[in-house]
Motif scaffolding. Structure first.
Motif, PDB file in Angstrom:
ATOM      1  N   ILE A 165       5.389   3.437   1.977  1.00 18.03           N
ATOM      2  CA  ILE A 165       5.068   2.235   1.211  1.00 18.03           C
ATOM      3  C   ILE A 165       5.084   1.067   2.187  1.00 18.03           C
ATOM      4  O   ILE A 165       6.091   0.793   2.846  1.00 18.03           O
ATOM      5  CB  ILE A 165       6.081   2.028   0.070  1.00 18.03           C
ATOM      6  CG1 ILE A 165       6.006   3.227  -0.891  1.00 18.03           C
ATOM      7  CG2 ILE A 165       5.815   0.722  -0.666  1.00 18.03           C
ATOM      8  CD1 ILE A 165       7.246   3.447  -1.687  1.00 18.03           C
ATOM      9  N   LEU A 166       3.943   0.403   2.300  1.00 18.28           N
ATOM     10  CA  LEU A 166       3.724  -0.657   3.293  1.00 18.28           C
ATOM     11  C   LEU A 166       3.601  -2.013   2.602  1.00 18.28           C
ATOM     12  O   LEU A 166       2.504  -2.385   2.178  1.00 18.28           O
ATOM     13  CB  LEU A 166       2.442  -0.383   4.068  1.00 18.28           C
ATOM     14  CG  LEU A 166       2.451   0.540   5.280  1.00 18.28           C
ATOM     15  CD1 LEU A 166       1.044   0.712   5.793  1.00 18.28           C
ATOM     16  CD2 LEU A 166       3.336  -0.023   6.373  1.00 18.28           C
ATOM     17  N   PRO A 167       4.668  -2.780   2.469  1.00 13.28           N
ATOM     18  CA  PRO A 167       4.527  -4.119   1.910  1.00 13.28           C
ATOM     19  C   PRO A 167       4.100  -5.128   2.982  1.00 13.28           C
ATOM     20  O   PRO A 167       4.337  -4.934   4.171  1.00 13.28           O
ATOM     21  CB  PRO A 167       5.946  -4.458   1.419  1.00 13.28           C
ATOM     22  CG  PRO A 167       6.773  -3.227   1.656  1.00 13.28           C
ATOM     23  CD  PRO A 167       6.070  -2.422   2.690  1.00 13.28           C
ATOM     24  N   ASP A 168       3.482  -6.202   2.542  1.00 15.21           N
ATOM     25  CA  ASP A 168       3.287  -7.381   3.378  1.00 15.21           C
ATOM     26  C   ASP A 168       4.340  -8.399   2.958  1.00 15.21           C
ATOM     27  O   ASP A 168       4.390  -8.810   1.795  1.00 15.21           O
ATOM     28  CB  ASP A 168       1.880  -7.964   3.189  1.00 15.21           C
ATOM     29  CG  ASP A 168       0.801  -7.140   3.889  1.00 15.21           C
ATOM     30  OD1 ASP A 168       1.147  -6.227   4.664  1.00 15.21           O
ATOM     31  OD2 ASP A 168      -0.390  -7.412   3.643  1.00 15.21           O
ATOM     32  N   LEU A 169       5.192  -8.795   3.886  1.00 16.09           N
ATOM     33  CA  LEU A 169       6.296  -9.697   3.575  1.00 16.09           C
ATOM     34  C   LEU A 169       5.802 -11.095   3.208  1.00 16.09           C
ATOM     35  O   LEU A 169       4.634 -11.443   3.418  1.00 16.09           O
ATOM     36  CB  LEU A 169       7.242  -9.772   4.774  1.00 16.09           C
ATOM     37  CG  LEU A 169       7.950  -8.454   5.142  1.00 16.09           C
ATOM     38  CD1 LEU A 169       8.642  -8.579   6.498  1.00 16.09           C
ATOM     39  CD2 LEU A 169       8.955  -8.069   4.059  1.00 16.09           C
ATOM     40  N   GLN A 170       6.689 -11.889   2.668  1.00 14.34           N
ATOM     41  CA  GLN A 170       6.363 -13.245   2.218  1.00 14.34           C
ATOM     42  C   GLN A 170       5.518 -14.019   3.238  1.00 14.34           C
ATOM     43  O   GLN A 170       5.875 -14.134   4.406  1.00 14.34           O
ATOM     44  CB  GLN A 170       7.651 -14.032   1.971  1.00 14.34           C
ATOM     45  CG  GLN A 170       7.416 -15.498   1.597  1.00 14.34           C
ATOM     46  CD  GLN A 170       8.683 -16.330   1.686  1.00 14.34           C
ATOM     47  OE1 GLN A 170       9.792 -15.791   1.682  1.00 14.34           O
ATOM     48  NE2 GLN A 170       8.547 -17.639   1.757  1.00 14.34           N
ATOM     49  N   GLY A 171       4.370 -14.520   2.784  1.00 12.86           N
ATOM     50  CA  GLY A 171       3.532 -15.350   3.629  1.00 12.86           C
ATOM     51  C   GLY A 171       2.736 -14.593   4.672  1.00 12.86           C
ATOM     52  O   GLY A 171       2.017 -15.209   5.473  1.00 12.86           O
ATOM     53  N   HIS A 172       2.833 -13.284   4.701  1.00 18.31           N
ATOM     54  CA  HIS A 172       2.165 -12.458   5.701  1.00 18.31           C
ATOM     55  C   HIS A 172       1.093 -11.588   5.044  1.00 18.31           C
ATOM     56  O   HIS A 172       1.219 -11.187   3.891  1.00 18.31           O
ATOM     57  CB  HIS A 172       3.170 -11.551   6.406  1.00 18.31           C
ATOM     58  CG  HIS A 172       4.088 -12.259   7.342  1.00 18.31           C
ATOM     59  ND1 HIS A 172       5.129 -13.051   6.904  1.00 18.31           N
ATOM     60  CD2 HIS A 172       4.133 -12.299   8.703  1.00 18.31           C
ATOM     61  CE1 HIS A 172       5.776 -13.540   7.946  1.00 18.31           C
ATOM     62  NE2 HIS A 172       5.193 -13.103   9.053  1.00 18.31           N
ATOM     63  N   GLY A 173       0.056 -11.283   5.829  1.00 18.16           N
ATOM     64  CA  GLY A 173      -0.971 -10.369   5.346  1.00 18.16           C
ATOM     65  C   GLY A 173      -1.556 -10.821   4.026  1.00 18.16           C
ATOM     66  O   GLY A 173      -1.987 -11.964   3.864  1.00 18.16           O
ATOM     67  N   GLU A 230       0.846  -1.187   0.000  1.00 20.83           N
ATOM     68  CA  GLU A 230       0.000   0.000   0.000  1.00 20.83           C
ATOM     69  C   GLU A 230       0.884   1.239   0.000  1.00 20.83           C
ATOM     70  O   GLU A 230       2.039   1.192   0.437  1.00 20.83           O
ATOM     71  CB  GLU A 230      -0.890   0.030   1.248  1.00 20.83           C
ATOM     72  CG  GLU A 230      -1.877  -1.107   1.326  1.00 20.83           C
ATOM     73  CD  GLU A 230      -2.655  -1.126   2.631  1.00 20.83           C
ATOM     74  OE1 GLU A 230      -3.501  -2.023   2.788  1.00 20.83           O
ATOM     75  OE2 GLU A 230      -2.419  -0.250   3.497  1.00 20.83           O
ATOM     76  N   THR A 231       0.323   2.352  -0.457  1.00 13.83           N
ATOM     77  CA  THR A 231       1.043   3.617  -0.461  1.00 13.83           C
ATOM     78  C   THR A 231       0.204   4.667   0.254  1.00 13.83           C
ATOM     79  O   THR A 231      -0.981   4.839  -0.046  1.00 13.83           O
ATOM     80  CB  THR A 231       1.340   4.077  -1.902  1.00 13.83           C
ATOM     81  OG1 THR A 231       2.060   3.041  -2.582  1.00 13.83           O
ATOM     82  CG2 THR A 231       2.175   5.341  -1.897  1.00 13.83           C
ATOM     83  N   HIS A 232       0.818   5.347   1.200  1.00 15.34           N
ATOM     84  CA  HIS A 232       0.130   6.364   2.005  1.00 15.34           C
ATOM     85  C   HIS A 232       0.967   7.643   2.006  1.00 15.34           C
ATOM     86  O   HIS A 232       2.179   7.598   2.172  1.00 15.34           O
ATOM     87  CB  HIS A 232      -0.035   5.896   3.453  1.00 15.34           C
ATOM     88  CG  HIS A 232      -0.826   4.642   3.610  1.00 15.34           C
ATOM     89  ND1 HIS A 232      -2.135   4.631   4.055  1.00 15.34           N
ATOM     90  CD2 HIS A 232      -0.491   3.346   3.400  1.00 15.34           C
ATOM     91  CE1 HIS A 232      -2.567   3.376   4.103  1.00 15.34           C
ATOM     92  NE2 HIS A 232      -1.589   2.580   3.717  1.00 15.34           N
ATOM     93  N   GLY A 233       0.314   8.783   1.883  1.00 14.58           N
ATOM     94  CA  GLY A 233       0.981  10.058   2.058  1.00 14.58           C
ATOM     95  C   GLY A 233       1.816  10.483   0.864  1.00 14.58           C
ATOM     96  O   GLY A 233       1.853   9.824  -0.181  1.00 14.58           O
ATOM     97  N   GLN A 234       2.502  11.594   1.046  1.00 10.53           N
ATOM     98  CA  GLN A 234       3.363  12.155   0.009  1.00 10.53           C
ATOM     99  C   GLN A 234       4.664  12.629   0.636  1.00 10.53           C
ATOM    100  O   GLN A 234       4.751  12.858   1.836  1.00 10.53           O
ATOM    101  CB  GLN A 234       2.663  13.340  -0.690  1.00 10.53           C
ATOM    102  CG  GLN A 234       1.405  12.941  -1.453  1.00 10.53           C
ATOM    103  CD  GLN A 234       0.762  14.121  -2.143  1.00 10.53           C
ATOM    104  OE1 GLN A 234       1.022  15.266  -1.791  1.00 10.53           O
ATOM    105  NE2 GLN A 234      -0.074  13.843  -3.132  1.00 10.53           N
ATOM    106  N   GLY A 235       5.670  12.782  -0.213  1.00 12.26           N
ATOM    107  CA  GLY A 235       6.970  13.221   0.267  1.00 12.26           C
ATOM    108  C   GLY A 235       8.037  12.233  -0.126  1.00 12.26           C
ATOM    109  O   GLY A 235       7.827  11.370  -0.994  1.00 12.26           O
ATOM    110  N   SER A 236       9.190  12.326   0.507  1.00 15.24           N
ATOM    111  CA  SER A 236      10.263  11.380   0.196  1.00 15.24           C
ATOM    112  C   SER A 236       9.840   9.979   0.617  1.00 15.24           C
ATOM    113  O   SER A 236       9.191   9.800   1.650  1.00 15.24           O
ATOM    114  CB  SER A 236      11.553  11.799   0.897  1.00 15.24           C
ATOM    115  OG  SER A 236      11.373  11.807   2.301  1.00 15.24           O
ATOM    116  N   PRO A 237      10.176   8.957  -0.170  1.00 12.13           N
ATOM    117  CA  PRO A 237       9.650   7.608   0.084  1.00 12.13           C
ATOM    118  C   PRO A 237      10.289   6.924   1.278  1.00 12.13           C
ATOM    119  O   PRO A 237      11.488   7.019   1.507  1.00 12.13           O
ATOM    120  CB  PRO A 237       9.955   6.867  -1.219  1.00 12.13           C
ATOM    121  CG  PRO A 237      11.104   7.596  -1.820  1.00 12.13           C
ATOM    122  CD  PRO A 237      10.942   9.024  -1.422  1.00 12.13           C
TER     123      PRO A 237
END
Length: 273
Positions: free
Chosen positions: A61-69, A26-33
């Motif tokens: 930027i919010l990833p869900d790691l392998q096997g999670h979420g 997911e992506t939230h907000g703006q500015g430097s990543p």
């Protein structure tokens, strides 16, 4: 590994096919990543309490790691260096220019290894509640970790981790498999001392004052990064040459770190200095 999770506002995420993985983010907000990595048995939702503060200043930027979420498992072990390669591939996929990488617990280990393995892709790293040696963890916690596996499903059914997985996972029936993989990963002895000693990306080590390992362990990690060896000097000339930092947060445990406004505050202070 974290044992808490919080629910963030409902957001429609995306998938990236990277490193053999159909990776949700997911992506939230703006500015430097800033790439923000969750703890074991969690997902990006566990940062719901502090996400608004972080997203007010950064594109998070919010990833869900392998096997999670929402990221389904694939046929490989849960291995921190390999998951770091997943995040490096996500950076390439998104065309990001040296984003900062922030992680907690399992995610803290992954963040650290992104900096170790892919320094050319990363701006700064924040690694929270991540231990670099298995023998640093309190013995009673190592004993509990040794009991992790599919047989623990019944004991976890009333927990936020189980509820989260059942609610969002593409294959909820994989939960016992995830427990087996996490159990196998935690059963392995590890020592990343030399890898950390060679780290060249500016890194902040963060821990609670009552974390899964004693504060002395995180001071030890800081020393590997040239920290805590001399007076810092009037102009900061004695600080670690690589721009590294250490934060021990008062009143914070391994289990409330993702909720802590102190964690958000020190992270922003380090990244935005």
């Amino acid at each position: 590994m974290s044992t808490t999770a919080q629910t963030a506002a409902t957001v429609t995420g995306e998938y990236a096919d990277v490193n053999g993985l159909h990776l949700y983010y997911e992506t939230h907000g703006q500015g430097s990543p800033m790439i923000l990595l969750h703890g074991g048995l969690g997902s990006g939702e566990m940062f719901g309490a502090i996400l608004p503060a972080l997203a007010a200043k950064h594109q998070v930027i919010l990833p869900d790691l392998q096997g999670h979420g929402r990221t389904a498992d694939i046929d490989r072990p849960l291995d921190i260096p390999t998951m770091a390669d997943d995040i490096a591939a996500l950076i390439d996929h998104l065309g990001l220019d040296k984003p900062d990488v922030v992680g907690f617990s399992l995610g803290g280990g992954v963040a650290l290894h992104v900096g170790i393995r892919h320094p050319e892709k990363v701006g700064r790293v924040v690694s929270a509640s991540a231990n670099i040696r298995s023998d640093a963890i309190y013995p009673e916690m190592r004993a509990q970790q040794g009991q992790m596996g599919a047989a623990a499903v019944e004991f976890l059914k009333d927990t936020p981790m189980y509820e989260l997985y059942m609610r969002v996972a593409p294959r909820p029936e994989d939960f016992p498999r995830l427990l087996d993989k996490i159990g196998a990963a935690m059963a392995n002895d590890f020592d990343f001392t030399e890898e950390v000693r060679g780290l060249r990306v500016p890194t902040m080590v963060v821990a609670g004052d009552a974390d899964m390992a004693p504060p002395s362990h995180y001071v030890e990690v800081f020393k590997l990064l040239d920290g805590g060896l001399r007076d810092g000097g009037w102009m900061g000339e004695g600080r670690p040459a690589g721009g590294h930092a250490l934060a021990i947060l008062p009143g914070v445990t391994h289990y409330n770190m993702p909720d802590s406004p102190l964690f958000a505050a020190v992270t922003l202070a380090f990244l935005d200095r």
